[in-house]
Design an enzyme around this catalytic site. Structure first.
Site, PDB file in Angstrom:
ATOM      1  N   HIS A 357     -79.870 -36.727 -38.839  1.00 50.20           N
ATOM      2  CA  HIS A 357     -78.581 -37.234 -38.183  1.00 50.20           C
ATOM      3  C   HIS A 357     -77.524 -37.868 -39.134  1.00 50.20           C
ATOM      4  O   HIS A 357     -76.983 -38.643 -38.499  1.00 50.20           O
ATOM      5  CB  HIS A 357     -79.039 -37.909 -36.895  1.00 50.20           C
ATOM      6  CG  HIS A 357     -79.994 -37.217 -36.004  1.00 50.20           C
ATOM      7  ND1 HIS A 357     -79.120 -36.712 -34.738  1.00 50.20           N
ATOM      8  CD2 HIS A 357     -81.006 -37.233 -35.700  1.00 50.20           C
ATOM      9  CE1 HIS A 357     -80.282 -36.190 -34.057  1.00 50.20           C
ATOM     10  NE2 HIS A 357     -81.369 -36.415 -34.513  1.00 50.20           N
ATOM     11  N   LYS A 548     -66.553 -45.271 -29.600  1.00 50.03           N
ATOM     12  CA  LYS A 548     -67.614 -44.711 -30.669  1.00 50.03           C
ATOM     13  C   LYS A 548     -68.289 -46.134 -31.256  1.00 50.03           C
ATOM     14  O   LYS A 548     -67.579 -47.273 -30.861  1.00 50.03           O
ATOM     15  CB  LYS A 548     -67.650 -43.866 -31.542  1.00 50.03           C
ATOM     16  CG  LYS A 548     -65.936 -44.388 -32.296  1.00 50.03           C
ATOM     17  CD  LYS A 548     -65.334 -43.149 -33.147  1.00 50.03           C
ATOM     18  CE  LYS A 548     -64.960 -41.975 -32.675  1.00 50.03           C
ATOM     19  NZ  LYS A 548     -65.884 -40.779 -32.791  1.00 50.03           N
ATOM     20  N   ARG A 549     -69.386 -46.169 -31.803  1.00 49.64           N
ATOM     21  CA  ARG A 549     -69.934 -47.441 -32.447  1.00 49.64           C
ATOM     22  C   ARG A 549     -68.849 -47.893 -33.646  1.00 49.64           C
ATOM     23  O   ARG A 549     -67.892 -46.759 -34.028  1.00 49.64           O
ATOM     24  CB  ARG A 549     -70.958 -47.084 -33.176  1.00 49.64           C
ATOM     25  CG  ARG A 549     -72.334 -47.245 -32.214  1.00 49.64           C
ATOM     26  CD  ARG A 549     -72.502 -48.481 -31.727  1.00 49.64           C
ATOM     27  NE  ARG A 549     -73.074 -49.576 -32.440  1.00 49.64           N
ATOM     28  CZ  ARG A 549     -74.284 -49.956 -32.458  1.00 49.64           C
ATOM     29  NH1 ARG A 549     -75.113 -49.614 -31.407  1.00 49.64           N
ATOM     30  NH2 ARG A 549     -74.532 -51.002 -33.460  1.00 49.64           N
ATOM     31  N   LYS A 554     -65.991 -44.574 -39.497  1.00 52.79           N
ATOM     32  CA  LYS A 554     -65.233 -44.043 -38.301  1.00 52.79           C
ATOM     33  C   LYS A 554     -63.961 -44.406 -38.286  1.00 52.79           C
ATOM     34  O   LYS A 554     -63.167 -43.643 -37.700  1.00 52.79           O
ATOM     35  CB  LYS A 554     -65.922 -44.490 -37.064  1.00 52.79           C
ATOM     36  CG  LYS A 554     -67.353 -43.948 -36.992  1.00 52.79           C
ATOM     37  CD  LYS A 554     -68.033 -44.350 -35.703  1.00 52.79           C
ATOM     38  CE  LYS A 554     -69.420 -43.881 -35.452  1.00 52.79           C
ATOM     39  NZ  LYS A 554     -69.928 -42.630 -35.160  1.00 52.79           N
ATOM     40  N   THR A 658     -70.481 -36.361 -30.910  1.00 51.57           N
ATOM     41  CA  THR A 658     -70.687 -35.939 -29.730  1.00 51.57           C
ATOM     42  C   THR A 658     -69.705 -36.026 -28.512  1.00 51.57           C
ATOM     43  O   THR A 658     -69.624 -35.447 -27.861  1.00 51.57           O
ATOM     44  CB  THR A 658     -72.092 -36.043 -28.937  1.00 51.57           C
ATOM     45  OG1 THR A 658     -72.371 -37.525 -29.174  1.00 51.57           O
ATOM     46  CG2 THR A 658     -73.236 -35.624 -29.918  1.00 51.57           C
ATOM     47  N   LYS A 662     -67.588 -34.086 -25.581  1.00 48.20           N
ATOM     48  CA  LYS A 662     -67.255 -34.569 -24.332  1.00 48.20           C
ATOM     49  C   LYS A 662     -65.821 -34.396 -23.866  1.00 48.20           C
ATOM     50  O   LYS A 662     -65.284 -34.114 -22.699  1.00 48.20           O
ATOM     51  CB  LYS A 662     -67.805 -36.000 -24.029  1.00 48.20           C
ATOM     52  CG  LYS A 662     -69.445 -35.956 -24.219  1.00 48.20           C
ATOM     53  CD  LYS A 662     -69.946 -37.382 -24.342  1.00 48.20           C
ATOM     54  CE  LYS A 662     -71.279 -37.385 -24.808  1.00 48.20           C
ATOM     55  NZ  LYS A 662     -71.888 -38.510 -25.491  1.00 48.20           N
TER      56      LYS A 662
HETATM   57  C1  GL9 Z   1     -75.656 -39.948 -35.364  1.00 48.46           C
HETATM   58  C2  GL9 Z   1     -74.491 -39.501 -36.163  1.00 48.46           C
HETATM   59  O1  GL9 Z   1     -73.927 -40.412 -36.647  1.00 48.46           O
HETATM   60  C3  GL9 Z   1     -73.571 -38.586 -35.083  1.00 48.46           C
HETATM   61  O2  GL9 Z   1     -72.385 -38.210 -36.006  1.00 48.46           O
HETATM   62  C4  GL9 Z   1     -74.459 -37.588 -34.429  1.00 48.46           C
HETATM   63  O3  GL9 Z   1     -73.712 -36.887 -33.522  1.00 48.46           O
HETATM   64  C5  GL9 Z   1     -75.448 -38.354 -33.740  1.00 48.46           C
HETATM   65  C6  GL9 Z   1     -76.505 -37.425 -33.118  1.00 48.46           C
HETATM   66  O4  GL9 Z   1     -76.808 -36.203 -33.905  1.00 48.46           O
HETATM   67  O5  GL9 Z   1     -76.381 -39.025 -34.376  1.00 48.46           O
HETATM   68  N1  GL9 Z   1     -76.793 -40.549 -36.460  1.00 48.46           N
HETATM   69  C7  GL9 Z   1     -76.842 -41.964 -36.004  1.00 48.46           C
HETATM   70  O6  GL9 Z   1     -77.689 -42.549 -36.580  1.00 48.46           O
HETATM   71  N2  GL9 Z   1     -76.117 -42.382 -35.150  1.00 48.46           N
HETATM   72  C8  GL9 Z   1     -75.485 -41.161 -34.546  1.00 48.46           C
HETATM   73  O7  GL9 Z   1     -74.640 -41.350 -33.479  1.00 48.46           O
HETATM   74  N3  GL9 Z   1     -76.083 -43.606 -34.776  1.00 48.46           N
HETATM   75  C9  GL9 Z   1     -76.151 -44.113 -33.422  1.00 48.46           C
HETATM   76  O8  GL9 Z   1     -76.853 -43.399 -32.611  1.00 48.46           O
HETATM   77  C10 GL9 Z   1     -75.822 -45.479 -33.338  1.00 48.46           C
END
Ligand code: GL9
Length: 821
Positions: A357, A548-549, A554, A658, A662
């Site tokens: 991820h 988002k975080r 980002k 994601t 949405k």
């Molecule tokens: C994350 C990616 O940064 C996102 O881009 C991705 O959409 C999601 C789901 O595949 O996974 N990987 C990751 O470590 N996070 C993501 O959101 N971080 C958190 O969940 C905080």
């Protein structure tokens, strides 16, 4: 595909009201008169649960007795959101609930609102897991979600007077949790530490793993799967001897050590901290889950034939967090069941698949060999052997010694580490990225050596989101309009049907109604924001959201610098405020507690908000709000009300995203870079319906090659762009810190000397796209038409489709045969 359509629940509202009364009496022990709204919530939740029990039972039985391979989704995070509305929808009881609760004298909204949102995840990764188990159940795929029931979820966020983030513990179990069933009868034991004698592990201590089970009801599938979250308890609760010597704290030391394992969710987002406790958590939940799976699929068998295990279940490793499970299954097969290495390896390697991820190298977990040796000595022995055999295998495939060295599961540096992503890639059948671009970059960069030698392992499954929660429930007005437009509500479980809306984008009546829905959602959100945060949001402005975080990649910094620039230009007279589209900018973001620059960015945004919102010069033209404690509830309220969504990460850094899906599905237009799933969104909705800006991956790579971050090239961008210079100078000169020039000095210094994520380099392009956005927005009909086309063409981003892709490309299985009542 999906098994069957559950009959519409025939129960009447009056009967359901009686069921709630019964629960009030027998579960809560209160009369309807004494009952509080919290009581009614618990009673309603308990009542709706009972409507799902039969399907839950048959699903479990069919899963064990049938021949359909199950999926075990192993994830350290499940960010579920509130449960009541979703359970009602899937039990077919939404209307009955509304009427019943009114009959009891309550507002359904208040009852829904009484539920405390569990925060057992950090962000996208945890929410994806929640969407996936919803889709697995809705498609009738037999599946378990396996994870951890943390006592404390993601911290609660507040802001202090200076706008700084304050974290407070989230003790979510303070309120009754009617959804989780703690099943003491199905506990297992998990061991740690100790030593190895030969190959025999003699652990030093162990804990009990108690499952807490949650129903995962499918939408119109007649299926209810299980989410099993493990909680740790001491083997012996209390050392009575010590207690009797009045050493009370010492007497509960065991208990404290055991319960610490599932005490708290690590509040990290992308960068991972190497903490022993984190490894304990990971091992704890996968070890318990593997035992559970064996027990479930070979009930009552002392000597089960585990060579059939990969036909019973496949485990999906959600990121590197559960990867220690590979060594654990090997250990179980070798030590507990006496299989030889080759047989054990054959079973194990056909059981696991791995989803990556991230693209940030620092987010791929690596555990020091010293740590694993201490906590799990037998597993270290097994990993050594896996590594040794892997090197042998590689020698047969390549003569490139350096490559072999790079690929080793155990790094060969001074302080050797186990590279969990490599272990997963070497051991699993499939590795997938989470968006097309991400999967390509995994093959070309992050896991290049592996994809060169094992190309057949690599595949892509683009993420998705559940249309039940994020469209049907979150946006009832738009859902009704879609159903009216399509003449059916079948799109809720077949989201590609949204394509049927394409012709309606040219129907002025429909487009007008769509615009009215958005306006009504904005009014609703303004009321919500007033109630929850005390904000006075003007619903007649453009709603522009970035939720988002908080992470440098980002680039919330890019957004806030653009806001500052606009503000400054209004103040200086360069921009006539009457020429601007009135805009309200929303931020929602938590920063990892130890992430210094992210926290400075939060402070800056809060203070920009304070200054701008109190300045009469921009009143009615520009406002900034930062609702604290961004969570699923806020997302469900803000997304349907948003006109413009920000997906502005540096190209090549966001694996997928994601939130972007949405928003598109709720009729927001995107301003974004060619990153993650933005690329696919833009392809599907059409380039003309997407506001693209910024460098692409190749341009980013070239700029790094020129020394952007190492030679301080960002300074040139600062010097050559007066708008950018002005904005940064305002941050530096104390305009947003009551005159204090030190508050943001580290942030400013980073921008001007390093700016690793190239915020400054993309600034001009970002400002330029704003004029196009404004021009488009002024033409209401045009904007609404583009929004309709975004919705119509985003059906691909249903998590149902993601799961179908996993079934076909990774799991090689399908739904259970239809269940007949
Ligand atoms: C994350 C990616 O940064 C996102 O881009 C991705 O959409 C999601 C789901 O595949 O996974 N990987 C990751 O470590 N996070 C993501 O959101 N971080 C958190 O969940 C905080």
């Amino acid at each position: 595909m999906a098994a069957i359509t559950a009959p519409h629940n025939p129960i009447s509202a009056t009967d359901f009201a009686n069921e709630i009364r019964t629960e009030l009496k027998y579960t809560q022990g209160v009369t309807p008169k004494e009952a509080t709204v919290d009581d009614v919530y618990v009673a309603a939740a308990t009542a709706v649960r009972k409507h799902l029990v039969d399907s839950w039972e048959t699903t479990k039985q069919d899963m064990v007795n049938g021949n359909t391979k199950a999926v075990g989704y192993l994830s350290a995070e499940f960010l579920m959101g509130r449960q009541l509305q979703n359970a009602l929808l899937n039990a077919g009881l939404t209307d009955q609930f509304d009427a019943a609760v009114k009959e009891l004298g309550y507002d359904p909204k208040d009852v829904i609102d009484a539920e405390y949102e569990p925060g057992l995840g950090n962000g996208g990764l945890g929410r994806l897991a929640a969407c996936f188990i919803d889709s697995l159940a809705s498609l009738g795929v037999p599946a378990f979600g396996y994870g951890i029931q943390y006592q404390y979820g993601i911290f609660k966020q507040k802001f202090d007077e200076d706008g700084k983030q304050i974290e407070t513990p989230d003790y979510w179990l303070l309120k009754e949790n009617p959804w989780g069933h703690t099943d003491y009868n199905r506990q297992v034991h998990v061991s740690f530490g100790g030593k190895v004698e030969g190959t025999k592990w003699v652990p030093a201590w162990s804990v009990r793993a108690i499952p807490v089970d949650y129903m995962v009801p499918g939408y119109k599938s007649g299926r209810v799967n299980t989410l099993r979250l493990w909680t740790a308890k001491a083997e012996d609760e209390l050392d009575l001897l010590t207690f009797n010597k009045s050493e009370y704290t010492k007497a509960v030391a065991n208990q404290i050590q055991a319960e610490t394992i599932t005490k708290i969710l690590y509040p990290e987002d992308s960068t991972k901290v190497g903490k022993q406790l984190r490894l304990e958590q990971q091992y704890f939940f996968v070890a318990a889950s593997i035992q559970d799976a064996i027990r479930t699929f070979y009930p009552g068998q002392d000597k089960p034939d585990l060579t059939t295990f990969p036909q019973k279940i496949c485990f999906q490793l959600n990121d590197t967090h559960p990867v220690i499970g590979i060594a654990e299954l090997m250990r179980v097969l070798l030590d507990d069941y006496g299989y030889d290495w080759d047989t054990a390896w054959d079973i194990t390697s056909h059981t696991f698949n791995y989803t990556c991820h991230t693209l940030l190298p620092e987010a791929l977990e690596q555990w020091p060999v010293s740590l694993i040796s201490e906590l799990l000595p037998r597993h270290m022995q097994i990993i050594n052997e896996i590594d040794r055999r892997f090197v042998e295998e590689l020698k047969g495939l390549t003569s490139d010694e350096e490559k072999i060295d790079r690929m080793r599961i155990i790094s060969t540096d001074k302080e050797p580490k186990v590279r969990m992503a490599y272990l997963a890639t070497a051991a699993g059948q499939h590795v997938n990225g989470v968006a097309e671009l991400h999967s390509e970059l995994l093959k070309d960069v992050t896991l290049k050596d592996f994809s060169d030698l094992f190309p057949q392992k690599f595949t892509n499954v683009t993420n998705g989101v559940t249309p039940r929660r994020f469209v049907k429930i979150a946006n009832p007005r738009m859902s009704d309009l879609i159903t009216e437009g399509l003449g059916t509500d079948a799109w809720i479980s077949d989201l590609e049907m949204l394509k049927g809306l394409v012709p309606l984008a040219d129907d002025p009546e429909f487009v007008k109604k769509f615009a009215e829905v958005k306006k009504a959602n904005k009014r609703d959100f303004a009321a919500f924001a007033k109630r929850k945060y005390g904000f006075d949001v003007d619903p007649n402005t453009m709603f522009n959201s970035m939720i988002k975080r908080l992470h440098e990649y980002k680039r919330q910094a890019l957004k806030i610098l653009s806001v500052i620039s606009t503000y400054a230009n209004i103040k200086s007279g360069k921009i006539n405020p009457d020429d601007l589209v009135p805009r309200t900018v929303f931020f929602g973001a938590k920063a990892a507690p130890g992430y210094y620059l992210a926290k400075q960015t939060i402070q800056l945004i809060n203070n920009v908000s304070r200054v701008i919102n109190n300045d009469p010069a921009v009143k009615g033209k520009l406002a900034v709000y930062f609702p604290w404690n961004y969570n699923i509830e806020l997302a469900e309220n803000l997304i349907p009300a948003t006109d413009l969504d920000e997906q502005i990460s540096q190209a090549g850094k966001e694996a997928s995203g994601t939130g972007n899906m949405k928003f598109a599905l709720n009729g927001a237009l995107t301003v974004g870079t060619l990153d993650g799933a933005n690329v696919e969104i833009r392809n599907l909705v059409g380039a003309e319906n997407f506001f693209l800006f910024g460098m692409n991956v190749d341009e980013v790579t070239d700029l790094y090659a020129k020394g952007y971050d190492t030679k301080g090239l960002s300074h040139d961008y600062y010097e050559s762009d007066p708008d950018l210079k002005q904005a940064i100078d305002l941050v530096a000169d104390g305009t947003f810190s009551d005159g204090d020039k030190d508050t943001y000095k580290d942030l400013v210094n980073d921008w001007l000397t390093k700016d690793y994520f190239m915020t400054l380099a993309d600034f001009r392009s970002y400002m330029d796209i704003q004029s196009k956005i404004e021009e488009t927005y002024r033409d209401e009909q045009k904007w609404a038409r583009m929004a309709v086309l975004n919705v119509a063409n985003s059906g691909y981003f249903s998590s149902d489709r993601s799961i179908e892709d996993y079934l076909e490309r990774v799991w090689m299985t399908g739904p259970m045969p239809a269940h007949r009542a």
